[in-house]
Design a protein around this motif. Structure first.
Motif, PDB file in Angstrom:
ATOM      1  N   ALA A 194      21.686 -37.128  17.859  1.00 12.41           N
ATOM      2  CA  ALA A 194      20.836 -36.016  17.417  1.00 12.41           C
ATOM      3  C   ALA A 194      19.697 -35.781  18.404  1.00 12.41           C
ATOM      4  CB  ALA A 194      20.284 -36.297  16.022  1.00 12.41           C
ATOM      5  N   ASN A 195      20.010 -35.124  19.509  1.00 16.54           N
ATOM      6  CA  ASN A 195      19.047 -34.843  20.562  1.00 16.54           C
ATOM      7  C   ASN A 195      18.540 -33.411  20.427  1.00 16.54           C
ATOM      8  OD1 ASN A 195      17.575 -34.723  22.942  1.00 16.54           O
ATOM      9  ND2 ASN A 195      19.381 -34.476  24.244  1.00 16.54           N
ATOM     10  N   LYS A 196      17.281 -33.221  20.145  1.00 17.33           N
ATOM     11  CA  LYS A 196      16.722 -31.881  19.959  1.00 17.33           C
ATOM     12  C   LYS A 196      16.846 -31.017  21.209  1.00 17.33           C
ATOM     13  CE  LYS A 196      13.278 -32.843  16.358  1.00 17.33           C
ATOM     14  NZ  LYS A 196      11.841 -32.768  16.004  1.00 17.33           N
ATOM     15  N   ALA A 197      16.865 -31.667  22.379  1.00 17.16           N
ATOM     16  CA  ALA A 197      16.918 -30.923  23.639  1.00 17.16           C
ATOM     17  C   ALA A 197      18.309 -30.394  23.954  1.00 17.16           C
ATOM     18  CB  ALA A 197      16.429 -31.808  24.788  1.00 17.16           C
ATOM     19  N   GLY A 198      19.310 -30.828  23.213  1.00 21.15           N
ATOM     20  CA  GLY A 198      20.661 -30.327  23.437  1.00 21.15           C
ATOM     21  C   GLY A 198      21.535 -31.305  24.187  1.00 21.15           C
ATOM     22  N   GLY A 199      22.708 -30.821  24.569  1.00 15.33           N
ATOM     23  CA  GLY A 199      23.653 -31.665  25.288  1.00 15.33           C
ATOM     24  C   GLY A 199      24.401 -32.636  24.400  1.00 15.33           C
ATOM     25  N   ILE A 200      24.431 -32.371  23.089  1.00 18.07           N
ATOM     26  CA  ILE A 200      25.059 -33.335  22.180  1.00 18.07           C
ATOM     27  C   ILE A 200      26.546 -33.472  22.457  1.00 18.07           C
ATOM     28  CG2 ILE A 200      23.337 -32.976  20.374  1.00 18.07           C
ATOM     29  CD1 ILE A 200      25.383 -31.226  18.913  1.00 18.07           C
ATOM     30  N   ASP A 201      27.209 -32.375  22.786  1.00 11.90           N
ATOM     31  CA  ASP A 201      28.645 -32.441  23.092  1.00 11.90           C
ATOM     32  C   ASP A 201      28.879 -33.166  24.412  1.00 11.90           C
ATOM     33  OD1 ASP A 201      27.269 -30.207  24.196  1.00 11.90           O
ATOM     34  OD2 ASP A 201      29.166 -29.311  24.794  1.00 11.90           O
ATOM     35  N   TRP A 202      28.035 -32.897  25.404  1.00 10.15           N
ATOM     36  CA  TRP A 202      28.160 -33.541  26.715  1.00 10.15           C
ATOM     37  C   TRP A 202      27.931 -35.046  26.591  1.00 10.15           C
ATOM     38  CZ3 TRP A 202      24.974 -36.622  29.557  1.00 10.15           C
ATOM     39  CH2 TRP A 202      25.364 -36.871  30.885  1.00 10.15           C
ATOM     40  N   ILE A 203      26.906 -35.441  25.851  1.00  9.81           N
ATOM     41  CA  ILE A 203      26.612 -36.868  25.675  1.00  9.81           C
ATOM     42  C   ILE A 203      27.800 -37.582  25.042  1.00  9.81           C
ATOM     43  CG2 ILE A 203      25.155 -38.538  24.436  1.00  9.81           C
ATOM     44  CD1 ILE A 203      22.827 -36.553  24.763  1.00  9.81           C
TER      45      ILE A 203
END
Length: 330
Positions: A194-203
């Motif tokens: 749960a990263n507010k900055a985004g990139g959740i799919d990439w991570i």
């Protein structure tokens, strides 16, 4: 043709479709879908109809109405009333829109699947259009390769954008609009971060690859993405600026970013998006903003980027065309 004959033809077609569906259902991995959706009344019905017409449908599909203030929830509930394998979860209205909230919505949907038997779990956005055999194609890939942890396909957008030719993410990255995970893989990586900055799919995809799983996008199939990436409730320039910031947050190498900026400047609208990307990365770097990935993941990511860059320059020096999708070969 008489009305009776038309009716007979329709019933025969429906019967044939059911037989095909059941045959595939008995031989392919069982899969489920979760769709976090917020204010997508313009597109969600198209996505639902797209799933309804799949040759292989999910065992269960949970659509999470993530505090929408439009008719997104109403549309989803109308379909859930007709199909018992579709369920709608309604979350309360919230003011902010960020990627961490999307993860919380996904988790709320996944919670409804705890008593369902499945091997594959998919995260599907509510603004996409799929070919009728999209899931059948991907499930066959999982069936044929036990090392495959994450799978998807390339996609296109209005205006001519194609992730197969206009991005250097390549075949090892699976776009977040439609990601399918082997359940074991998804559990090993700990699900979405749960990263507010985004990139959740990439991570998620990069972590899976770092842990030894195969991750793969296939360009034999493609889906259509109605909304340009990252433009929900903001302009294209702001979205691209945000992508530059995200490149820094996720540990992107500055040399790779410079290459990416120059490359984007050569694409329409010329110069503007490359400038926005560079400004976003540069501001985050100058401010020394917090990075949201581990040192291990950042090192793995940068190593992959440098491998890509080396392969690109080798092709250029040899006067060979660069295949964006397969910069790093199998």
């Amino acid at each position: 043709m008489t009305q009776f004959q038309t009716g007979q033809k329709t019933r025969r077609s429906a019967k044939k479709h059911t037989e095909v569906y059941m045959d595939h259902d008995s031989t392919l991995p069982r899969f489920v879908l979760v769709t976090p959706s917020r204010n997508e009344e313009a597109f969600i019905e198209k996505t639902i109809e797209s799933v309804l017409h799949q040759t292989v449908r999910p065992v269960k599909w949970v659509i999470v109405n993530d505090g929408s203030t439009d008719s997104t929830g109403t549309v989803a509930e109308r379909y859930a009333a007709k199909y018992d394998w579709i369920e709608v979860v309604n979350c309360p209205v919230r003011k902010e829109r960020n990627f961490a909230a999307k993860v919380h919505a996904f988790n709320a949907g996944q919670e409804r699947l705890k008593d369902v038997k499945y091997e594959i779990i998919g995260n599907l956005d509510s603004d996409v259009l799929l070919d009728a055999d999209h899931f059948e194609f991907l499930l066959n890939k999982f069936k044929d390769d036990p090392r495959l942890g994450v799978a998807g396909t390339v996609f296109s957008e209005e205006g001519g954008y194609s992730s197969a030719t206009d991005s250097f993410e390549g075949q090892n990255h699976v776009s977040g609009q439609c990601q399918l995970f082997r359940r074991q893989c998804f559990e090993e990586i700990g699900g979405y971060f749960a990263n507010k900055a985004g990139g959740i799919d990439w991570i998620a995809v990069t972590t899976a690859r770092m842990m030894g799983w195969k991750t793969r996008s296939y360009r034999e199939k493609s889906f259509f993405h109605y909304r340009h990436m990252g433009t929900a409730e903001r302009s294209q320039f702001a979205a691209t600026f945000s992508y530059g910031e995200k490149d820094y947050y996720l540990g992107g190498h500055p040399v790779w970013e410079l290459f990416r900026v120059v490359y984007r400047m050569t694409k329409r609208p010329f110069f503007v998006e490359g400038l926005a990307l560079g400004m976003g990365y540069g501001r985050a770097m100058l401010r020394r903003d917090k990075r949201y990935v581990s040192k291990q993941l950042m090192a793995f990511h940068r190593k992959e980027q440098m491998r890509k860059l080396s392969a690109i320059f080798r092709s250029i020096l040899k006067l060979k065309s660069v295949d964006n999708f397969k910069v790093i070969p199998d």
